[in-house]
Design a protein around this motif. Sequence first.
Motif, PDB file in Angstrom:
ATOM      1  N   UNK A  29       0.840  -1.204   0.000  1.00  0.00           N
ATOM      2  CA  UNK A  29       0.000   0.000   0.000  1.00  0.00           C
ATOM      3  C   UNK A  29       0.875   1.255   0.000  1.00  0.00           C
ATOM      4  N   UNK A  30       1.934   1.222   0.774  1.00  0.00           N
ATOM      5  CA  UNK A  30       2.816   2.374   0.930  1.00  0.00           C
ATOM      6  C   UNK A  30       3.620   2.664  -0.330  1.00  0.00           C
ATOM      7  N   UNK A  31       3.886   1.629  -1.118  1.00  0.00           N
ATOM      8  CA  UNK A  31       4.753   1.788  -2.292  1.00  0.00           C
ATOM      9  C   UNK A  31       4.133   1.078  -3.504  1.00  0.00           C
ATOM     10  N   UNK A  32       3.054   1.649  -4.067  1.00  0.00           N
ATOM     11  CA  UNK A  32       2.348   0.968  -5.149  1.00  0.00           C
ATOM     12  C   UNK A  32       3.174   0.789  -6.430  1.00  0.00           C
ATOM     13  N   UNK A 153       3.961 -13.560   1.844  1.00  0.00           N
ATOM     14  CA  UNK A 153       4.352 -12.148   1.838  1.00  0.00           C
ATOM     15  C   UNK A 153       4.387 -11.580   0.424  1.00  0.00           C
ATOM     16  N   UNK A 154       4.866 -12.370  -0.519  1.00  0.00           N
ATOM     17  CA  UNK A 154       4.868 -11.940  -1.919  1.00  0.00           C
ATOM     18  C   UNK A 154       3.440 -11.605  -2.350  1.00  0.00           C
ATOM     19  N   UNK A 155       2.503 -12.470  -1.987  1.00  0.00           N
ATOM     20  CA  UNK A 155       1.093 -12.246  -2.304  1.00  0.00           C
ATOM     21  C   UNK A 155       0.575 -10.992  -1.608  1.00  0.00           C
ATOM     22  N   UNK A 156       0.924 -10.811  -0.331  1.00  0.00           N
ATOM     23  CA  UNK A 156       0.480  -9.641   0.418  1.00  0.00           C
ATOM     24  C   UNK A 156       0.956  -8.341  -0.193  1.00  0.00           C
ATOM     25  N   UNK A 157       2.223  -8.292  -0.589  1.00  0.00           N
ATOM     26  CA  UNK A 157       2.766  -7.078  -1.207  1.00  0.00           C
ATOM     27  C   UNK A 157       2.058  -6.804  -2.530  1.00  0.00           C
ATOM     28  N   UNK A 160      -1.350  -5.461  -1.842  1.00  0.00           N
ATOM     29  CA  UNK A 160      -1.196  -4.099  -1.342  1.00  0.00           C
ATOM     30  C   UNK A 160      -0.851  -3.110  -2.436  1.00  0.00           C
ATOM     31  N   UNK A 161       0.019  -3.518  -3.355  1.00  0.00           N
ATOM     32  CA  UNK A 161       0.377  -2.649  -4.490  1.00  0.00           C
ATOM     33  C   UNK A 161      -0.851  -2.281  -5.314  1.00  0.00           C
ATOM     34  N   UNK A 162      -1.664  -3.278  -5.608  1.00  0.00           N
ATOM     35  CA  UNK A 162      -2.869  -3.022  -6.416  1.00  0.00           C
ATOM     36  C   UNK A 162      -3.821  -2.089  -5.684  1.00  0.00           C
ATOM     37  N   UNK A 171      -2.534   5.790   0.600  1.00  0.00           N
ATOM     38  CA  UNK A 171      -2.117   4.420   0.878  1.00  0.00           C
ATOM     39  C   UNK A 171      -1.100   4.351   2.011  1.00  0.00           C
ATOM     40  N   UNK A 172      -0.146   5.289   2.069  1.00  0.00           N
ATOM     41  CA  UNK A 172       0.850   5.295   3.136  1.00  0.00           C
ATOM     42  C   UNK A 172       0.223   5.485   4.499  1.00  0.00           C
ATOM     43  N   UNK A 173      -0.813   6.326   4.545  1.00  0.00           N
ATOM     44  CA  UNK A 173      -1.532   6.552   5.797  1.00  0.00           C
ATOM     45  C   UNK A 173      -2.213   5.258   6.231  1.00  0.00           C
ATOM     46  N   UNK A 174      -2.903   4.618   5.303  1.00  0.00           N
ATOM     47  CA  UNK A 174      -3.585   3.356   5.609  1.00  0.00           C
ATOM     48  C   UNK A 174      -2.575   2.294   6.036  1.00  0.00           C
TER      49      UNK A 174
END
Length: 192
Positions: A29-32, A153-157, A160-162, A171-174
């Motif tokens: 989320x922080x780094x889409x 973790x790969x799946x989580x990132x 989160x990116x999407x 996204x960074x706030x969330x």
Amino acid sequence: MGFGMIINSILLGIGLAMDAFSVSLANGLNEPGMKKGRIITIAGVFSLFQFAMPLIGWICVSTVARYFALFEKAVPWIALVLLTYIGGKMLYDGIKGGEDGEEVPALGIGELMLQGVATSIDALSVGFTIAAYSLAEAFISCVIIGIVTFFICFTGITIGKKAGTALAGKAGILGGVILIFIGIEIFVSNMF
């Protein structure tokens, strides 16, 4: 080494990786705009810590178990402090970046290491559950835990990116709020 040990290790890996999955989601989320190599690096760091901590726990159980029991009481506090610090920094950067219209800075290696420790420190206690294993069995079990963690973790990132792309500047706030809540959840669930 039997089939039951492999299944047990996979299940342990899934259970242990849930905090790392949530933090990975927050990182995405922080780094889409995160590139695949960076995703692999972050997932690799989490899997390395999830591999190492149960093995360290096994070694502690096999050698200095009474000292480890004292340390185990500090685990929720350590996770709370580390994740609140990292989440607070992400939250601050997200708000600051949102005001200036600047992009939120990417996660640094130091912060990534802190996340790795914070999300895997409870895995030390898995050393107690695999205490009856030989060194070779404990090592193989920890490798399986690490592999499972990597894929989770790969799946989580990736997820989160999407979501981070869809949420743009917020996204960074969330992500920061999610990390703070994970730290509180780890603390509360281990203290009560």
